[in-house]
Structures are given as structure tokens and as C-alpha cells.
Design a protein around this motif. Structure first.
Motif, mmCIF file in Angstrom:
data_model
loop_
_atom_site.group_PDB
_atom_site.id
_atom_site.type_symbol
_atom_site.label_atom_id
_atom_site.label_comp_id
_atom_site.label_asym_id
_atom_site.label_seq_id
_atom_site.Cartn_x
_atom_site.Cartn_y
_atom_site.Cartn_z
ATOM 1 N N ILE A 3 -36.300 -98.468 35.593
ATOM 2 C CA ILE A 3 -37.660 -98.969 35.853
ATOM 3 C C ILE A 3 -37.609 -99.526 37.257
ATOM 4 C CG2 ILE A 3 -37.836 -100.224 34.561
ATOM 5 C CD1 ILE A 3 -40.927 -100.026 34.364
ATOM 6 N N GLY A 4 -36.546 -99.679 37.810
ATOM 7 C CA GLY A 4 -36.930 -100.458 38.669
ATOM 8 C C GLY A 4 -36.112 -100.305 40.411
ATOM 9 N N GLU A 5 -35.604 -98.950 40.124
ATOM 10 C CA GLU A 5 -34.826 -98.143 40.658
ATOM 11 C C GLU A 5 -36.202 -96.761 41.182
ATOM 12 O OE1 GLU A 5 -31.883 -94.567 42.223
ATOM 13 O OE2 GLU A 5 -31.468 -95.200 39.807
ATOM 14 N N VAL A 6 -37.267 -96.487 39.777
ATOM 15 C CA VAL A 6 -38.195 -95.984 39.943
ATOM 16 C C VAL A 6 -39.273 -96.389 41.276
ATOM 17 C CG1 VAL A 6 -39.868 -94.681 38.891
ATOM 18 C CG2 VAL A 6 -37.255 -94.409 38.477
ATOM 19 N N ALA A 7 -38.892 -97.636 40.423
ATOM 20 C CA ALA A 7 -40.310 -98.226 41.877
ATOM 21 C C ALA A 7 -40.033 -98.016 43.422
ATOM 22 C CB ALA A 7 -40.195 -99.904 41.032
ATOM 23 N N ARG A 8 -38.392 -98.481 43.562
ATOM 24 C CA ARG A 8 -38.081 -98.578 44.530
ATOM 25 C C ARG A 8 -38.053 -96.973 45.568
ATOM 26 N NH1 ARG A 8 -34.019 -101.534 42.695
ATOM 27 N NH2 ARG A 8 -32.633 -99.834 42.171
ATOM 28 N N ARG A 15 -44.502 -102.311 37.425
ATOM 29 C CA ARG A 15 -46.448 -102.947 36.201
ATOM 30 C C ARG A 15 -46.784 -101.699 36.438
ATOM 31 N NH1 ARG A 15 -51.265 -107.886 37.541
ATOM 32 N NH2 ARG A 15 -51.501 -107.835 36.183
ATOM 33 N N MET A 16 -47.379 -101.129 37.359
ATOM 34 C CA MET A 16 -47.720 -99.833 37.369
ATOM 35 C C MET A 16 -47.309 -98.728 36.184
ATOM 36 S SD MET A 16 -51.216 -98.335 38.028
ATOM 37 C CE MET A 16 -51.602 -99.761 39.462
ATOM 38 N N LEU A 17 -45.987 -98.619 36.695
ATOM 39 C CA LEU A 17 -45.924 -97.026 35.483
ATOM 40 C C LEU A 17 -45.394 -97.760 34.324
ATOM 41 C CD1 LEU A 17 -42.279 -97.001 38.228
ATOM 42 C CD2 LEU A 17 -44.095 -95.624 37.974
ATOM 43 N N ARG A 18 -45.216 -99.015 34.187
ATOM 44 C CA ARG A 18 -45.902 -99.842 32.664
ATOM 45 C C ARG A 18 -46.838 -99.270 32.678
ATOM 46 N NH1 ARG A 18 -42.916 -104.148 34.338
ATOM 47 N NH2 ARG A 18 -40.793 -104.391 34.236
ATOM 48 N N HIS A 19 -48.085 -99.478 33.509
ATOM 49 C CA HIS A 19 -49.234 -98.756 32.570
ATOM 50 C C HIS A 19 -50.051 -97.318 32.028
ATOM 51 C CE1 HIS A 19 -53.621 -99.538 32.668
ATOM 52 N NE2 HIS A 19 -53.996 -98.319 33.842
ATOM 53 N N LEU A 25 -49.815 -91.616 30.566
ATOM 54 C CA LEU A 25 -50.095 -90.170 31.416
ATOM 55 C C LEU A 25 -48.734 -90.245 31.949
ATOM 56 C CD1 LEU A 25 -51.860 -89.749 34.055
ATOM 57 C CD2 LEU A 25 -51.645 -92.006 35.094
ATOM 58 N N VAL A 26 -47.600 -91.150 32.299
ATOM 59 C CA VAL A 26 -45.874 -90.593 33.013
ATOM 60 C C VAL A 26 -45.324 -91.600 31.699
ATOM 61 C CG1 VAL A 26 -44.617 -90.784 34.338
ATOM 62 C CG2 VAL A 26 -46.954 -90.633 35.060
ATOM 63 N N ARG A 27 -44.734 -91.192 30.819
ATOM 64 C CA ARG A 27 -43.602 -91.611 29.557
ATOM 65 C C ARG A 27 -42.106 -90.820 29.992
ATOM 66 N NH1 ARG A 27 -47.315 -90.426 24.217
ATOM 67 N NH2 ARG A 27 -48.596 -92.365 24.620
ATOM 68 N N PRO A 28 -41.804 -91.833 30.390
ATOM 69 C CA PRO A 28 -40.165 -92.451 30.223
ATOM 70 C C PRO A 28 -39.912 -90.785 29.063
ATOM 71 C CG PRO A 28 -40.833 -93.773 29.909
ATOM 72 C CD PRO A 28 -41.770 -93.833 29.863
ATOM 73 N N THR A 29 -38.755 -89.700 29.939
ATOM 74 C CA THR A 29 -38.610 -89.121 28.660
ATOM 75 C C THR A 29 -37.072 -89.544 27.987
ATOM 76 O OG1 THR A 29 -38.350 -87.002 30.649
ATOM 77 C CG2 THR A 29 -36.822 -86.942 28.870
ATOM 78 N N ASP A 43 -39.921 -86.404 35.431
ATOM 79 C CA ASP A 43 -40.652 -87.572 35.322
ATOM 80 C C ASP A 43 -41.188 -88.753 36.870
ATOM 81 O OD1 ASP A 43 -40.697 -87.928 32.573
ATOM 82 O OD2 ASP A 43 -38.160 -88.860 32.070
ATOM 83 N N VAL A 44 -39.876 -88.746 37.608
ATOM 84 C CA VAL A 44 -40.688 -88.554 38.832
ATOM 85 C C VAL A 44 -41.180 -88.168 39.595
ATOM 86 C CG1 VAL A 44 -39.393 -89.789 41.372
ATOM 87 C CG2 VAL A 44 -38.331 -90.040 38.817
ATOM 88 N N ARG A 45 -41.443 -86.854 39.097
ATOM 89 C CA ARG A 45 -42.078 -85.733 40.026
ATOM 90 C C ARG A 45 -43.635 -85.800 39.514
ATOM 91 N NH1 ARG A 45 -39.855 -81.873 39.337
ATOM 92 N NH2 ARG A 45 -38.323 -80.990 41.105
ATOM 93 N N ARG A 46 -43.575 -86.317 38.411
ATOM 94 C CA ARG A 46 -45.246 -86.301 37.547
ATOM 95 C C ARG A 46 -45.944 -87.875 38.037
ATOM 96 N NH1 ARG A 46 -48.104 -84.471 33.580
ATOM 97 N NH2 ARG A 46 -49.466 -86.366 31.998
ATOM 98 N N ILE A 47 -44.809 -88.853 38.882
ATOM 99 C CA ILE A 47 -45.481 -89.564 39.074
ATOM 100 C C ILE A 47 -46.482 -89.363 40.442
ATOM 101 C CG2 ILE A 47 -44.513 -91.833 40.618
ATOM 102 C CD1 ILE A 47 -42.672 -92.326 37.933
ATOM 103 N N PHE A 48 -45.408 -88.589 41.433
ATOM 104 C CA PHE A 48 -45.550 -88.190 42.730
ATOM 105 C C PHE A 48 -47.333 -87.493 42.090
ATOM 106 C CE2 PHE A 48 -41.333 -89.589 44.340
ATOM 107 C CZ PHE A 48 -41.321 -90.616 45.096
ATOM 108 N N TYR A 49 -47.218 -87.153 41.544
ATOM 109 C CA TYR A 49 -48.308 -85.687 41.646
ATOM 110 C C TYR A 49 -49.832 -86.658 41.152
ATOM 111 C CZ TYR A 49 -45.997 -81.498 40.277
ATOM 112 O OH TYR A 49 -45.403 -80.663 40.594
ATOM 113 N N VAL A 50 -48.965 -88.162 39.803
ATOM 114 C CA VAL A 50 -50.488 -89.148 39.709
ATOM 115 C C VAL A 50 -50.891 -89.843 40.804
ATOM 116 C CG1 VAL A 50 -50.643 -91.224 38.482
ATOM 117 C CG2 VAL A 50 -49.852 -88.880 37.399
ATOM 118 N N GLU A 51 -49.493 -89.714 42.036
ATOM 119 C CA GLU A 51 -50.200 -90.591 43.187
ATOM 120 C C GLU A 51 -50.877 -89.980 44.144
ATOM 121 O OE1 GLU A 51 -49.737 -94.243 43.648
ATOM 122 O OE2 GLU A 51 -49.900 -93.921 41.407
#
Length: 332
Positions: A3-8, A15-19, A25-29, A43-51
Motif C-alpha cells: 500500500i505504501g508504494e501504491v500511495a507514492r 488512508r484513502m486507499l484503505r477507504h 471500490l478498489v480491493r487489493p487482489t 488494481d493500480v489501473r482501477r485506482i487511476f480510473y477511480v481518481e
């Protein structure tokens, strides 16, 4: 990735990733042996979709439905976002205009602010009677923002409300001519006509100058009220339009009376008489009747020689009318 590396890399806080995870919405595989969240490239690609969707104004719940809907159509979503954004901007623009109106009125206290806001609400009512009531109950003339009334005059279609607005405008004072004059350049002839009717009730020289400009308007429904107002002020530039009104039969009685009033000026009497005679020589029969009647409005007996000649006119109706008017005008 943990999660730390994904956040960077994503710029989204841990905190938002945990939310996102708690909302589904985005669950780690996967999870590490120690139980830490482990994200895949998907998963990271979905995070960018969400943002990306958040940046367009969607809520997280809307984003979840959008991403998980197999029938999702981006064009439909974008169209809906455009519509809602336009509605929001319209509301914000209306609020900005209200604030500017209140500020321009320079209210002395909160009672003045409340009075202006009440007037704004009243003018926005779809009910004409409510709009009229709001204008008539707007308080002392000095408490009414003149520019607000001027702008309302240009947009009001109900004749009773428009009359009340012009009444309020005449009492409000202040330099409202520029606001009204802006309506003279509108593409909608009805707005130009409203501007002329309002200017006609303002007696100052600037209003007269604007009405004189309106005589050049291509639409006769704008030229006519401008000419009537100007002639009542003794402005002779209105003569050609008044003559046309007599010929056309539009407010011809009032136009003829005003031509007679302007003809009391000796420098204009002969010109107006000549213009009437010229029109008589080319006009159709109904127009010639109206022009003959207009001769009776000329001051004194200056029209008597012309009327006597017309008693021999080939058109029997014109001849009879001229004879009757000649008898009325002839000295005892």
C-alpha cells in the motif's frame, strides 16, 4: 505492490486507499503472509480510473456503479455530467447576479438587504400577479435598485407587470438610461420595444436622445412608440414616422394629433402640410381618407385651402369628408 508504494506512485494517500477497500471500490487482489494489502497492476489501473472519475465530479458510490456496470456507456455518463455541471453553473451565476444586485444597491442595513432579496424572489416568480405585487410592494423609491428594475423591464412579457415596472423605474431615480439603452441593440425586437416604452416614460435629455436613435430601427413596432414619445416632447425628427403611421393606419389618430401639435411651430407648419399633400397624391383610398382627416388637426386654418380643393376630389368619400371638415374650419 504494498500500500505504501501504491500511495507514492498513484498520489492517493494510504488512508484513502484503505477507504476504497472498505467500500469495495478498489480491493487489493492479494495479501502478504503478514496480512498486508498487496496490489496488482490491474488494481493500480482501477485506482487511476477511480481518481479520473472523481475529477469529473462523480461520487464514490456513482464510481462504483459505473465501473462495475457491464453496460456502462461513457458518452451517457459524460453527457449527464455536462448537464449537471451546466445546471450548477447556472445556479452559481444566478447567485452571483443577486449578490451583485444587492451590493450595487449599497444597502444601509439588513432590512434593505431583505427587501431587495424579497423583490428578487418576487420578480423570479412564474406567476405574473406575484411579480406585479412584488414590484408594487417594493417600498420607498430610494430603496428600489433602479438597475434591477431596468433589467427586469427588458425581460418582462406581461403588460401589467411591465407597466408596474416602468412606474417603479420612473420613481426610482438614478441613471437608468444606459441599462435601458442596452436593450435597443438586442436582436429580439420585443426587447427593443420594451426599452423604447420604458425610455418614453423618462423625461431627461439622454432618454430623448436614445429614443431619437430608435427612429432608425428597421422594425416599425419600435419606431412608432419612439415617434409618439418624441413628438409629445416636440422633437420634429418624428414627423416622417408619424406620417407613415397615418398612411398605414396604425395609431393614426394619435399620430395626426401630434403632427398638428408640431405644426404649431411656424418653421414646421409648411413642411408638414407639404408632406401630407404629397402623401395624398400617391396613397391608396383608405390612406387618403386618413390623411384628409389628419388635415383637420393642423393649427388654425392652414389646411383650409387644401381641404377646399379636395371637395372636388375624384374619390367621393374624400370629397364628402373634405367638405365636412371645410365647413367646420371655415370662419363664421
Amino acid at each position: 505492490m504494498l500500500i505504501g508504494e501504491v500511495a507514492r506512485r498513484s498520489g492517493v494517500s494510504a488512508r484513502m486507499l484503505r477507504h476504497y477497500d472498505s467500500l469495495g471500490l478498489v480491493r487489493p487482489t492479494g495479501r502478504t503472509v503478514g496480512g498486508y494489502r498487496e496490489y496488482t497492476v490491474e488494481d493500480v489501473r482501477r485506482i487511476f480510473y477511480v481518481e479520473g472519475l472523481r475529477s469529473l465530479g462523480l461520487s464514490l458510490r456513482q464510481i462504483a456503479r459505473t465501473l462495475d456496470d457491464p453496460g456502462f456507456a461513457p458518452s451517457t455518463l459524460v453527457g449527464d455530467l455536462i448537464r449537471r455541471s451546466e445546471e450548477r453553473l447556472h445556479r452559481e451565476q444566478e447567485l452571483l447576479e443577486r449578490l451583485r444586485t444587492v451590493g450595487a444597491a449599497e444597502p444601509a442595513g439588513w432590512p434593505d438587504v431583505a427587501r431587495i432579496v424579497e423583490l428578487l424572489h418576487g420578480l423570479a416568480s412564474p406567476n405574473a400577479a406575484r411579480r406585479q405585487q412584488a414590484v408594487l410592494a417594493s417600498g420607498e423609491p430610494t430603496s428600489v435598485p433602479a438597475d434591477l428594475i431596468a433589467r427586469a423591464v427588458l425581460t418582462e412579457s406581461d403588460p401589467n407587470v411591465a407597466g408596474a415596472l416602468r412606474w417603479a423605474l420612473a420613481r426610482a431615480g438614478g441613471d437608468v438610461v444606459p441599462s435601458l439603452a442596452s436593450g435597443l441593440t438586442a436582436t429580439d425586437p420585443e426587447v427593443r420595444r420594451r426599452a423604447v416604452l420604458a425610455l418614453a416614460e423618462l423625461p431627461d435629455n439622454e432618454a430623448t436622445a436614445r429614443l431619437t436613435e430608435a427612429l432608425e430601427d428597421p422594425d416599425p413596432t419600435i419606431r412608432r412608440p419612439a415617434a409618439l414619445a418624441l413628438a409629445a416632447r416636440g422633437v420634429t425628427e418624428a414627423v416622417p414616422t408619424l406620417l407613415a403611421m397615418v398612411v398605414e393606419g396604425t395609431n393614426d389618430v394619435e399620430a395626426a394629433e401630434l403632427l398638428g401639435t408640431l405644426a404649431r411651430d411656424p418653421t414646421w407648419a409648411d413642411r408638414i402640410m407639404s408632406a401630407l399633400v404629397d402623401e395624398l397624391s400617391t396613397a391608396d383610398p383608405p390612406s387618403r381618407i386618413r390623411l384628409t382627416q389628419a388635415l383637420a388637426e393642423m393649427p388654425g386654418t392652414i389646411a383650409l385651402p387644401t381641404l377646399r380643393r379636395l371637395t372636388h376630389d375624384d374619390d367621393r368619400r374624400v370629397a364628402l369628408l373634405a367638405k365636412s371638415l371645410s365647413n367646420l374650419l371655415s370662419p363664421e
